[in-house]
Write a protein that holds these residues in place. Structure first.
Motif, PDB file in Angstrom:
ATOM      1  N   THR A 172       0.864  -1.167   0.000  1.00 57.64           N
ATOM      2  CA  THR A 172       0.000   0.000   0.000  1.00 57.64           C
ATOM      3  C   THR A 172       0.905   1.222   0.000  1.00 57.64           C
ATOM      4  N   LEU A 173       0.808   2.004  -1.061  1.00 58.78           N
ATOM      5  CA  LEU A 173       1.663   3.174  -1.215  1.00 58.78           C
ATOM      6  C   LEU A 173       1.168   4.308  -0.330  1.00 58.78           C
ATOM      7  N   GLN A 174       1.987   5.337  -0.162  1.00 63.39           N
ATOM      8  CA  GLN A 174       1.645   6.435   0.734  1.00 63.39           C
ATOM      9  C   GLN A 174       0.345   7.124   0.348  1.00 63.39           C
ATOM     10  N   ASN A 175       0.010   7.109  -0.944  1.00 60.92           N
ATOM     11  CA  ASN A 175      -1.225   7.759  -1.385  1.00 60.92           C
ATOM     12  C   ASN A 175      -2.440   6.841  -1.269  1.00 60.92           C
ATOM     13  N   GLY A 176      -2.253   5.625  -0.734  1.00 58.97           N
ATOM     14  CA  GLY A 176      -3.351   4.702  -0.536  1.00 58.97           C
ATOM     15  C   GLY A 176      -3.541   3.696  -1.653  1.00 58.97           C
ATOM     16  N   TYR A 177      -2.838   3.871  -2.766  1.00 60.39           N
ATOM     17  CA  TYR A 177      -2.943   2.946  -3.893  1.00 60.39           C
ATOM     18  C   TYR A 177      -2.255   1.631  -3.520  1.00 60.39           C
ATOM     19  N   SER A 178      -2.872   0.507  -3.871  1.00 62.81           N
ATOM     20  CA  SER A 178      -2.314  -0.804  -3.548  1.00 62.81           C
ATOM     21  C   SER A 178      -1.827  -1.513  -4.803  1.00 62.81           C
ATOM     22  N   VAL A 179      -0.724  -2.216  -4.664  1.00 61.10           N
ATOM     23  CA  VAL A 179      -0.147  -3.005  -5.748  1.00 61.10           C
ATOM     24  C   VAL A 179       0.100  -4.409  -5.216  1.00 61.10           C
ATOM     25  N   VAL A 180      -0.333  -5.429  -5.970  1.00 65.96           N
ATOM     26  CA  VAL A 180      -0.192  -6.815  -5.547  1.00 65.96           C
ATOM     27  C   VAL A 180       0.865  -7.516  -6.401  1.00 65.96           C
ATOM     28  N   GLY A 181       1.770  -8.196  -5.725  1.00 64.33           N
ATOM     29  CA  GLY A 181       2.765  -9.026  -6.392  1.00 64.33           C
ATOM     30  C   GLY A 181       2.511 -10.478  -6.019  1.00 64.33           C
ATOM     31  N   THR A 182       2.886 -11.392  -6.902  1.00 64.92           N
ATOM     32  CA  THR A 182       2.667 -12.812  -6.632  1.00 64.92           C
ATOM     33  C   THR A 182       3.906 -13.622  -7.004  1.00 64.92           C
ATOM     34  N   SER A 183       3.953 -14.816  -6.448  1.00 64.45           N
ATOM     35  CA  SER A 183       4.978 -15.788  -6.822  1.00 64.45           C
ATOM     36  C   SER A 183       4.391 -17.170  -6.637  1.00 64.45           C
ATOM     37  N   ALA A 184       4.968 -18.146  -7.301  1.00 62.71           N
ATOM     38  CA  ALA A 184       4.512 -19.531  -7.157  1.00 62.71           C
ATOM     39  C   ALA A 184       5.689 -20.449  -7.445  1.00 62.71           C
ATOM     40  N   ALA A 185       5.807 -21.485  -6.650  1.00 61.40           N
ATOM     41  CA  ALA A 185       6.845 -22.487  -6.881  1.00 61.40           C
ATOM     42  C   ALA A 185       6.350 -23.479  -7.929  1.00 61.40           C
ATOM     43  N   ALA A 186       7.202 -23.810  -8.870  1.00 64.09           N
ATOM     44  CA  ALA A 186       6.825 -24.778  -9.904  1.00 64.09           C
ATOM     45  C   ALA A 186       6.684 -26.177  -9.324  1.00 64.09           C
ATOM     46  N   ASP A 187       7.490 -26.481  -8.317  1.00 61.95           N
ATOM     47  CA  ASP A 187       7.488 -27.812  -7.699  1.00 61.95           C
ATOM     48  C   ASP A 187       7.045 -27.682  -6.245  1.00 61.95           C
ATOM     49  N   PRO A 188       5.904 -28.248  -5.889  1.00 65.34           N
ATOM     50  CA  PRO A 188       5.424 -28.137  -4.501  1.00 65.34           C
ATOM     51  C   PRO A 188       6.430 -28.628  -3.460  1.00 65.34           C
TER      52      PRO A 188
END
Length: 64
Positions: A12-28
């Protein structure tokens, strides 16, 4: 997210805007929550940098 190799990070940036990042493992079997968090955070920062580059270019176009 329990039962998956998916990790998400919401900045959540200082101006209130939110940015979502993701990741995933290829092998559980190789899933590591700490690495998932690290890569999800890096993905979110990359998205913020992309937004900032866009705004910078737009402002340059508006300048006389």
């Amino acid at each position: 997210f329990r039962g998956t190799t998916q990790t998400a990070c919401c900045l959540t940036l200082q101006n209130g805007y939110s940015v979502v990042g993701t990741s995933a493992a290829a092998d559980p079997d190789e899933f590591d929550i700490n690495l998932g968090q690290k890569y999800a955070r890096e993905d979110a920062y990359t998205k913020v940098a992309t937004l900032l580059a866009f705004v910078h270019r737009e402002l340059r176009e508006l300048a006389p």
